[in-house]
Write a protein that holds these residues in place. Structure first.
Motif, PDB file in Angstrom:
ATOM      1  N   MET A 121       0.848  -1.181   0.000  1.00  0.00           N
ATOM      2  CA  MET A 121       0.000   0.000   0.000  1.00  0.00           C
ATOM      3  C   MET A 121       0.889   1.238   0.000  1.00  0.00           C
ATOM      4  SD  MET A 121      -3.054  -1.180  -0.064  1.00  0.00           S
ATOM      5  CE  MET A 121      -4.096   0.180   0.375  1.00  0.00           C
ATOM      6  N   GLU A 122       0.676   2.108  -0.964  1.00  0.00           N
ATOM      7  CA  GLU A 122       1.440   3.347  -1.079  1.00  0.00           C
ATOM      8  C   GLU A 122       0.498   4.525  -0.878  1.00  0.00           C
ATOM      9  OE1 GLU A 122       4.746   3.770  -1.654  1.00  0.00           O
ATOM     10  OE2 GLU A 122       5.187   1.640  -1.874  1.00  0.00           O
ATOM     11  N   ARG A 123       0.894   5.451  -0.042  1.00  0.00           N
ATOM     12  CA  ARG A 123       0.102   6.654   0.172  1.00  0.00           C
ATOM     13  C   ARG A 123       0.573   7.716  -0.804  1.00  0.00           C
ATOM     14  NH1 ARG A 123       0.234  10.643   5.229  1.00  0.00           N
ATOM     15  NH2 ARG A 123       2.431  10.320   4.816  1.00  0.00           N
ATOM     16  N   GLU A 124      -0.371   8.295  -1.513  1.00  0.00           N
ATOM     17  CA  GLU A 124      -0.048   9.364  -2.454  1.00  0.00           C
ATOM     18  C   GLU A 124      -0.822  10.611  -2.065  1.00  0.00           C
ATOM     19  OE1 GLU A 124      -0.741   8.103  -6.460  1.00  0.00           O
ATOM     20  OE2 GLU A 124       0.964   6.728  -6.429  1.00  0.00           O
ATOM     21  N   ILE A 125      -0.152  11.738  -2.146  1.00  0.00           N
ATOM     22  CA  ILE A 125      -0.777  13.014  -1.835  1.00  0.00           C
ATOM     23  C   ILE A 125      -0.747  13.861  -3.097  1.00  0.00           C
ATOM     24  CG2 ILE A 125      -0.670  15.088  -0.412  1.00  0.00           C
ATOM     25  CD1 ILE A 125       0.719  13.331   1.728  1.00  0.00           C
ATOM     26  N   TYR A 136      -4.757   6.117  -1.254  1.00  0.00           N
ATOM     27  CA  TYR A 136      -3.863   4.967  -1.209  1.00  0.00           C
ATOM     28  C   TYR A 136      -3.943   4.191  -2.514  1.00  0.00           C
ATOM     29  CZ  TYR A 136      -3.320   5.927   3.718  1.00  0.00           C
ATOM     30  OH  TYR A 136      -3.028   6.532   4.918  1.00  0.00           O
ATOM     31  N   VAL A 137      -2.788   3.755  -2.958  1.00  0.00           N
ATOM     32  CA  VAL A 137      -2.684   2.954  -4.168  1.00  0.00           C
ATOM     33  C   VAL A 137      -2.182   1.571  -3.760  1.00  0.00           C
ATOM     34  CG1 VAL A 137      -1.537   2.713  -6.401  1.00  0.00           C
ATOM     35  CG2 VAL A 137      -2.195   4.987  -5.566  1.00  0.00           C
ATOM     36  N   GLU A 138      -2.892   0.558  -4.207  1.00  0.00           N
ATOM     37  CA  GLU A 138      -2.530  -0.826  -3.895  1.00  0.00           C
ATOM     38  C   GLU A 138      -1.736  -1.405  -5.057  1.00  0.00           C
ATOM     39  OE1 GLU A 138      -5.358  -4.504  -3.729  1.00  0.00           O
ATOM     40  OE2 GLU A 138      -5.629  -3.310  -1.912  1.00  0.00           O
TER      41      GLU A 138
END
Length: 96
Positions: free
Chosen positions: A12-16, A23-25
């Protein structure tokens, strides 16, 4: 060397961005060989992997703990790693 087993996991990557945080899986895989375990960014020599354990977190999956001489690495899973862990333990028995 021949691959013995593979296990899908999720990162899981958090993107702002301009619209806020989301969140991008990303789907990834662990690969088990007789002499190593490989993830996208790590290679663990099998002699440095002490054990694996799994803890279900919900009906949707759980956490795989890879216990190594360098610490514990945690992978988020959506499906049971029972086969992956069993193949790992059989491979370890043959080497030790």
């Amino acid at each position: 060397m021949k691959r013995l087993a593979e296990q899908p996991y999720v990162k899981m990557e958090r993107e702002i961005g301009l619209t806020g945080q989301h969140y991008v899986e990303e789907n990834r895989r662990l690969y088990l060989y007789a002499d190593r375990i490989v993830s996208r960014h790590h290679v663990f020599p099998i002699e440095k992997v002490w054990d694996m354990s799994y803890r279900p977190v919900s009906d949707d999956g759980g956490l795989l703990y890879l216990h190594t001489s360098e610490g514990v690495h945690v992978y988020t899973l959506k499906e049971s790693p029972e086969h992956f862990i069993e193949v790992f333990r059989q491979a370890i028995k043959k080497q030790r």
